[in-house]
Design an enzyme around this catalytic site. Structure first.
Site, PDB file in Angstrom:
ATOM      1  N   HIS A  17       0.839  -1.209   0.000  1.00  0.00           N
ATOM      2  CA  HIS A  17       0.000   0.000   0.000  1.00  0.00           C
ATOM      3  C   HIS A  17       0.873   1.258   0.000  1.00  0.00           C
ATOM      4  O   HIS A  17       0.503   2.279  -0.566  1.00  0.00           O
ATOM      5  CB  HIS A  17      -0.899   0.033   1.245  1.00  0.00           C
ATOM      6  CG  HIS A  17      -1.961  -1.033   1.235  1.00  0.00           C
ATOM      7  ND1 HIS A  17      -3.224  -0.829   1.741  1.00  0.00           N
ATOM      8  CD2 HIS A  17      -1.950  -2.300   0.763  1.00  0.00           C
ATOM      9  CE1 HIS A  17      -3.929  -1.942   1.604  1.00  0.00           C
ATOM     10  NE2 HIS A  17      -3.181  -2.850   1.017  1.00  0.00           N
ATOM     11  N   HIS A 349       3.392 -14.380  -6.913  1.00  0.00           N
ATOM     12  CA  HIS A 349       2.156 -14.708  -6.180  1.00  0.00           C
ATOM     13  C   HIS A 349       0.979 -13.883  -6.712  1.00  0.00           C
ATOM     14  O   HIS A 349      -0.137 -14.077  -6.287  1.00  0.00           O
ATOM     15  CB  HIS A 349       2.364 -14.434  -4.693  1.00  0.00           C
ATOM     16  CG  HIS A 349       2.495 -12.975  -4.333  1.00  0.00           C
ATOM     17  ND1 HIS A 349       3.251 -12.077  -5.066  1.00  0.00           N
ATOM     18  CD2 HIS A 349       1.951 -12.239  -3.335  1.00  0.00           C
ATOM     19  CE1 HIS A 349       3.173 -10.880  -4.515  1.00  0.00           C
ATOM     20  NE2 HIS A 349       2.394 -10.949  -3.458  1.00  0.00           N
ATOM     21  N   SER A 354       2.942  -6.313  -7.929  1.00  0.00           N
ATOM     22  CA  SER A 354       3.838  -7.119  -8.768  1.00  0.00           C
ATOM     23  C   SER A 354       3.224  -7.326 -10.152  1.00  0.00           C
ATOM     24  O   SER A 354       3.915  -7.271 -11.169  1.00  0.00           O
ATOM     25  CB  SER A 354       4.100  -8.479  -8.118  1.00  0.00           C
ATOM     26  OG  SER A 354       4.829  -8.297  -6.928  1.00  0.00           O
ATOM     27  N   ASP A 373      -7.000 -11.188  -3.225  1.00  0.00           N
ATOM     28  CA  ASP A 373      -7.118 -10.679  -4.597  1.00  0.00           C
ATOM     29  C   ASP A 373      -6.218 -11.410  -5.584  1.00  0.00           C
ATOM     30  O   ASP A 373      -6.415 -11.326  -6.797  1.00  0.00           O
ATOM     31  CB  ASP A 373      -6.801  -9.172  -4.626  1.00  0.00           C
ATOM     32  CG  ASP A 373      -5.373  -8.880  -4.203  1.00  0.00           C
ATOM     33  OD1 ASP A 373      -4.884  -9.531  -3.260  1.00  0.00           O
ATOM     34  OD2 ASP A 373      -4.741  -8.004  -4.823  1.00  0.00           O
TER      35      ASP A 373
HETATM   36  O1  UPG Z   1      12.314  -8.042  -3.511  1.00  0.00           O
HETATM   37  C1  UPG Z   1      11.307  -7.324  -3.646  1.00  0.00           C
HETATM   38  C2  UPG Z   1       9.984  -7.825  -3.600  1.00  0.00           C
HETATM   39  C3  UPG Z   1       8.932  -6.938  -3.736  1.00  0.00           C
HETATM   40  N1  UPG Z   1       9.173  -5.602  -3.887  1.00  0.00           N
HETATM   41  C4  UPG Z   1       8.045  -4.652  -4.003  1.00  0.00           C
HETATM   42  O2  UPG Z   1       7.071  -4.945  -3.017  1.00  0.00           O
HETATM   43  C5  UPG Z   1       5.776  -4.719  -3.533  1.00  0.00           C
HETATM   44  C6  UPG Z   1       4.965  -5.981  -3.304  1.00  0.00           C
HETATM   45  O3  UPG Z   1       3.618  -5.729  -3.545  1.00  0.00           O
HETATM   46  P1  UPG Z   1       2.601  -6.846  -4.074  1.00  0.00           P
HETATM   47  O4  UPG Z   1       3.117  -7.499  -5.273  1.00  0.00           O
HETATM   48  O5  UPG Z   1       1.265  -6.190  -4.226  1.00  0.00           O
HETATM   49  O6  UPG Z   1       2.596  -7.951  -2.967  1.00  0.00           O
HETATM   50  P2  UPG Z   1       2.301  -7.937  -1.378  1.00  0.00           P
HETATM   51  O7  UPG Z   1       3.394  -7.301  -0.680  1.00  0.00           O
HETATM   52  O8  UPG Z   1       1.994  -9.353  -1.053  1.00  0.00           O
HETATM   53  O9  UPG Z   1       0.937  -7.064  -1.285  1.00  0.00           O
HETATM   54  C7  UPG Z   1      -0.242  -7.147  -0.503  1.00  0.00           C
HETATM   55  O10 UPG Z   1      -0.974  -5.989  -0.926  1.00  0.00           O
HETATM   56  C8  UPG Z   1      -1.368  -5.976  -2.301  1.00  0.00           C
HETATM   57  C9  UPG Z   1      -2.111  -4.663  -2.534  1.00  0.00           C
HETATM   58  O11 UPG Z   1      -3.240  -4.588  -1.709  1.00  0.00           O
HETATM   59  C10 UPG Z   1      -2.248  -7.180  -2.633  1.00  0.00           C
HETATM   60  O12 UPG Z   1      -2.541  -7.194  -4.009  1.00  0.00           O
HETATM   61  C11 UPG Z   1      -1.545  -8.478  -2.221  1.00  0.00           C
HETATM   62  O13 UPG Z   1      -2.402  -9.589  -2.434  1.00  0.00           O
HETATM   63  C12 UPG Z   1      -1.134  -8.402  -0.759  1.00  0.00           C
HETATM   64  O14 UPG Z   1      -0.442  -9.566  -0.364  1.00  0.00           O
HETATM   65  C13 UPG Z   1       5.923  -4.375  -5.013  1.00  0.00           C
HETATM   66  O15 UPG Z   1       5.770  -2.991  -5.205  1.00  0.00           O
HETATM   67  C14 UPG Z   1       7.364  -4.795  -5.339  1.00  0.00           C
HETATM   68  O16 UPG Z   1       7.995  -3.967  -6.297  1.00  0.00           O
HETATM   69  C15 UPG Z   1      10.450  -5.118  -3.954  1.00  0.00           C
HETATM   70  O17 UPG Z   1      10.662  -3.915  -4.138  1.00  0.00           O
HETATM   71  N2  UPG Z   1      11.484  -5.998  -3.826  1.00  0.00           N
END
Ligand code: UPG
Length: 471
Positions: A17, A349, A354, A373
């Protein structure tokens, strides 16, 4: 002189977020707004390299867990969420009052999902609110329909279900916590969303839902709920990876873990489109058995790989072989990886950030959704946008996908067959369309300007009138 657009922005304190919220703040500021961003003290301190901009202020608040919340069960979690709500609401109320008294009133509160109490507090001051929806519009619609008459058919869809404005959805395309079959521990998540949608129902001002998506990506879903003003303002991605207008805007500006700094060098040494990138976001922790199966798939298919493992990778049986054939890191700057020419595909995932980051980078996906989601995002990726394949079709009774099935999916996306070409063509198309949305005169750019115009009209709402009644 009070600012015409002074926005109080409250993201939920998780990376998924915070990243889009930072990007949203940067866009608002580029259009002349002042933004005050408030999150919990713990998250504020944990995030390194926060963006510094002339019209961006940070005002963190304590949720009572300044060293972070360590879950020890449902009761502890409930206590945490109620403290977060109580302290957060008090903080917002005081901030709205004091800014009004200082003559620098807020003109709008923007909050991300799961924070309905933030909107409720603002309503007490007649301060307009907008919800920053950091998931696809399709997900918003499913939840909206669930809480407005469709719960019985969604809980237990016989074959598949047709909801207004959405593609046919089967049980495995729906957010897992809505289904009758989901474990009772998920009930809490459902109750949080219920509160969220109740808050939208009682809102008397027309509420805007600002969706991190774009018009061409979800044209019907953005219109599926008639009585709410849903507008797309995404993708919320740093300019350097999107339109390139501002090359200095080359990161979201915040990491919860220290990113490894030699990934790009490693990618430079690989051939074009040859590398598989693997990451399951910031929250998800896979069972060890599943990690072993992913490891098997990566070793057997033979493509070079970059794998983000937040868990203890030393516990994996084949750790040495993995480190020989690929690269394992605890965290990386994901956008730098996705935009690198060596990238061939992303095993993810399917968290929304992502997914959209991959889409903007034109990288096809192998998707392995875990919950919430992610199931719906995976459906859109595979069947609607056709930029990836799902591995969870092959999940066994223990909830595990074996290495051979993961390997087959990786080979489809990385291979040279017709399917691979189709996925690459589609990925290229969405990459281009995402840029169209944010350019001058593009749909997201226009929507954001329109939103700010609306906020500007609220400038004359005198919040101080409510000071007496709330003091
Ligand atoms: O090594 C890494 C891994 C991830 N990221 C960042 O971390 C964020 C990850 O976000 P996301 O892919 O949405 O996964 P989650 O952290 O699991 O996000 C939660 O929040 C999201 C938005 O509500 C939902 O879609 C997901 O299901 C929920 O698990 C992204 O911006 C990536 O670029 C990094 O910068 N480096």
């Amino acid at each position: 002189m009070p600012h015409r657009h002074h926005i109080l922005l409250i993201p939920y304190p998780v990376q998924g977020h915070i990243n889009p919220a930072f990007q949203f703040a940067k866009r608002l500021i580029s259009l002349g707004a002042h933004v005050t961003l408030s999150t919990t003290l713990h998250m504020h301190n944990r995030i390194t390299h926060k963006p510094t901009l002339p019209n961006l202020s940070y005002l963190p608040f304590s949720d009572g867990y300044d060293d972070g919340f360590q879950s020890t069960g449902t009761d502890a979690y409930l206590l945490y969420t109620s403290e977060f709500k109580r302290r957060g609401s008090e903080f917002i109320a005081n901030l709205i009052l004091s800014n009004s008294q200082k003559g620098t009133p807020f003109t709008c509160l923007v909050y991300s999902l799961l924070l309905p109490w933030a909107a409720e507090t603002a309503r007490g001051f007649h301060l307009p609110t907008a919800l920053l929806w950091v998931q696809p519009a399709t997900m918003f619609d499913i939840l909206y329909h669930y809480f407005h008459g469709y719960s019985e058919s969604i809980k237990n869809p016989s074959v598949s279900i047709k909801l207004p404005g959405l593609p046919l959805l089967s049980a495995r395309d729906l957010p897992s916590f809505l289904l009758d079959t989901c474990p009772s521990s998920y009930a809490l998540m459902l109750s949080f969303f219920e509160e969220q949608f109740k808050e939208l129902d009682v809102e008397t001002n027309p509420t805007t839902i600002l969706v991190n998506s774009f018009e061409a990506l979800e044209p019907d879903a953005l219109r599926a709920v008639e009585n709410l003003n849903m507008i797309s303002i995404g993708p919320l991605i740093p300019s350097a990876f999107l339109d390139g207008k501002d090359p200095t805007d080359n990161s979201f500006g915040g990491h919860i873990f220290q990113p490894s700094n030699n990934c790009v060098e490693w990618l430079d040494s690989k051939q074009e489109n040859s590398v598989v990138y693997v990451s399951f976001g910031s929250l998800c922790v896979l069972p060890k058995k599943q990690m072993e199966e992913i490891a098997r798939a990566l070793l057997d298919c033979g493509f070079p790989f970059l794998w983000v493992i937040k868990e203890k990778e030393e516990e994996l049986n084949c750790r040495e072989e993995l480190e020989e054939k690929g690269k394992i890191v605890k965290w990386c700057s994901q956008l730098e990886i996705l935009s690198h020419p060596s990238l061939g595909c992303f095993l993810t995932h399917c968290g929304w950030n992502s997914t959209i980051e991959s889409l903007v980078s034109g990288v096809p996906l192998v998707v392995f959704p875990q919950w919430a989601d992610q199931m719906t995002n995976a459906k859109l990726v595979e069947d609607v946008w056709k930029i990836g394949v799902r591995v969870d079709h092959k999940m066994n009774q223990d909830g595990i996908v074996i290495g051979e099935d993961i390997r087959n999916c990786l080979e489809v996306v990385m291979g040279s067959g017709g399917k691979c070409e189709e996925l690459r063509e589609n990925s290229k198309k969405w990459k281009e369309l995402s840029r169209e949305a944010v350019k001058e005169g593009g749909s997201s750019e226009n929507n954001l300007r329109g939103f700010l115009d609306l906020v500007g009209l609220n400038h004359d709402v005198d919040v101080s009138l409510c000071v007496a009644e709330n003091a």
